[in-house]
Scaffold this motif. Structure first.
Motif, PDB file in Angstrom:
ATOM      1  N   MET A   1       0.850  -1.184   0.000  1.00 10.44           N
ATOM      2  CA  MET A   1       0.000   0.000   0.000  1.00 10.44           C
ATOM      3  C   MET A   1       0.891   1.240   0.000  1.00 10.44           C
ATOM      4  SD  MET A   1      -3.042   1.133   2.591  1.00 10.44           S
ATOM      5  CE  MET A   1      -4.036  -0.240   2.085  1.00 10.44           C
ATOM      6  N   ASN A   2       0.583   2.177  -0.898  1.00  4.72           N
ATOM      7  CA  ASN A   2       1.449   3.351  -1.024  1.00  4.72           C
ATOM      8  C   ASN A   2       1.093   4.435   0.006  1.00  4.72           C
ATOM      9  OD1 ASN A   2      -0.607   5.126  -2.097  1.00  4.72           O
ATOM     10  ND2 ASN A   2      -0.377   4.103  -4.064  1.00  4.72           N
ATOM     11  N   LEU A   3       1.923   5.476   0.053  1.00  2.37           N
ATOM     12  CA  LEU A   3       1.786   6.531   1.056  1.00  2.37           C
ATOM     13  C   LEU A   3       0.453   7.264   0.933  1.00  2.37           C
ATOM     14  CD1 LEU A   3       2.941   8.270   3.326  1.00  2.37           C
ATOM     15  CD2 LEU A   3       4.083   9.658   1.574  1.00  2.37           C
ATOM     16  N   ALA A   4       0.038   7.577  -0.294  1.00  2.00           N
ATOM     17  CA  ALA A   4      -1.223   8.304  -0.491  1.00  2.00           C
ATOM     18  C   ALA A   4      -2.399   7.513   0.067  1.00  2.00           C
ATOM     19  CB  ALA A   4      -1.430   8.594  -1.978  1.00  2.00           C
ATOM     20  N   ASN A   5      -2.423   6.212  -0.191  1.00  2.00           N
ATOM     21  CA  ASN A   5      -3.514   5.373   0.316  1.00  2.00           C
ATOM     22  C   ASN A   5      -3.470   5.245   1.842  1.00  2.00           C
ATOM     23  OD1 ASN A   5      -4.428   5.005  -2.279  1.00  2.00           O
ATOM     24  ND2 ASN A   5      -3.523   2.982  -2.525  1.00  2.00           N
ATOM     25  N   LYS A   6      -2.266   5.233   2.406  1.00  2.00           N
ATOM     26  CA  LYS A   6      -2.140   5.183   3.869  1.00  2.00           C
ATOM     27  C   LYS A   6      -2.708   6.453   4.508  1.00  2.00           C
ATOM     28  CE  LYS A   6       1.829   2.074   4.082  1.00  2.00           C
ATOM     29  NZ  LYS A   6       3.276   1.968   4.299  1.00  2.00           N
ATOM     30  N   ILE A   7      -2.465   7.591   3.871  1.00  2.00           N
ATOM     31  CA  ILE A   7      -3.003   8.857   4.382  1.00  2.00           C
ATOM     32  C   ILE A   7      -4.532   8.834   4.308  1.00  2.00           C
ATOM     33  CG2 ILE A   7      -3.155  11.348   3.936  1.00  2.00           C
ATOM     34  CD1 ILE A   7      -0.190  11.180   3.022  1.00  2.00           C
ATOM     35  N   THR A   8      -5.060   8.314   3.203  1.00  2.00           N
ATOM     36  CA  THR A   8      -6.515   8.213   3.054  1.00  2.00           C
ATOM     37  C   THR A   8      -7.104   7.304   4.132  1.00  2.00           C
ATOM     38  OG1 THR A   8      -6.277   8.525   0.667  1.00  2.00           O
ATOM     39  CG2 THR A   8      -8.376   7.658   1.448  1.00  2.00           C
ATOM     40  N   LEU A   9      -6.467   6.155   4.371  1.00  2.00           N
ATOM     41  CA  LEU A   9      -6.935   5.240   5.419  1.00  2.00           C
ATOM     42  C   LEU A   9      -6.866   5.903   6.792  1.00  2.00           C
ATOM     43  CD1 LEU A   9      -5.572   1.681   4.560  1.00  2.00           C
ATOM     44  CD2 LEU A   9      -7.950   2.412   4.776  1.00  2.00           C
TER      45      LEU A   9
END
Length: 194
Positions: A1-9
């Motif tokens: 999972m990339n950084l952008a998706n981690k921020i969204t989560l």
């Protein structure tokens, strides 16, 4: 999972934390100054909401800049936005700070646009966000923050900025929804038999 998706989560995981501080009766003291009063838990909820709302632009920027745009991100980002705004709006109704009709208008618009986007996806069409949709989000967030912090600092001059911002959010939500449907009416293929 990339950084952008981690921020969204992370934005999604902040939703129940905000609701906890808004709805659970934590024994934090009130700050009282003349006609203005606010609890520490409201301040904490407002700060977390501001952080969560600001991550919306951040995750999109990172995804585009680093070429990390994924299907998961395309799904999670609007879902996170809707969860955040809807949960706080419902909490504000529960707290008696917001009229239920405004919350219903805003959430109904989100369901309608999500439905339209789903129909478009079935046709292989990707629908971009409109400028009115972006304005809608900005005004909704402004109204929510004003309500969370009990209309500070406008309460000192008896100016109901929170009420004006709430009405503005409702009106632009309606307008942006109508505009979105008009501009994308080609997606709704009302052929015979449907």
């Amino acid at each position: 999972m990339n950084l952008a998706n981690k921020i969204t989560l992370a934005r999604i995981f902040l939703v129940p934390i905000i609701m906890f501080f808004l709805l659970v009766q934590v024994k934090f003291p009130h700050i009282r100054v003349e006609q203005f009063s606010i609890t520490y838990n409201q301040i904490i909820a407002a700060l977390i909401f501001i952080i969560a709302a600001s991550t919306d632009s951040l995750d999109g920027y990172i995804a585009r800049k680093r070429k990390l745009v994924t299907n998961l991100g395309k799904l999670l980002d609007p879902l996170a936005d809707k969860l955040l705004v809807s949960a706080v709006l419902v909490s504000l109704v529960e707290m008696g700070k917001l009229s239920a009709w405004i919350t219903i208008v805003i959430i109904s618009r989100e369901f309608a646009i999500t439905g339209l986007r789903q129909i478009a996806l079935l046709e292989g069409i990707v629908m971009a966000a409109s400028k009115w949709g972006k304005w809608k989000t900005a005004i909704q967030i402004t109204a929510i923050i004003a309500l969370l912090i009990n209309n500070f600092p406008f309460a000192f001059i008896n100016f109901r900025f929170d009420l004006i911002a709430s009405w503005a959010a409702a009106l632009i939500t309606i307008y942006s929804g109508i505009d979105y449907f008009i501009k994308n009416k080609h997606v709704l293929n009302f052929s015979e038999g449907s």
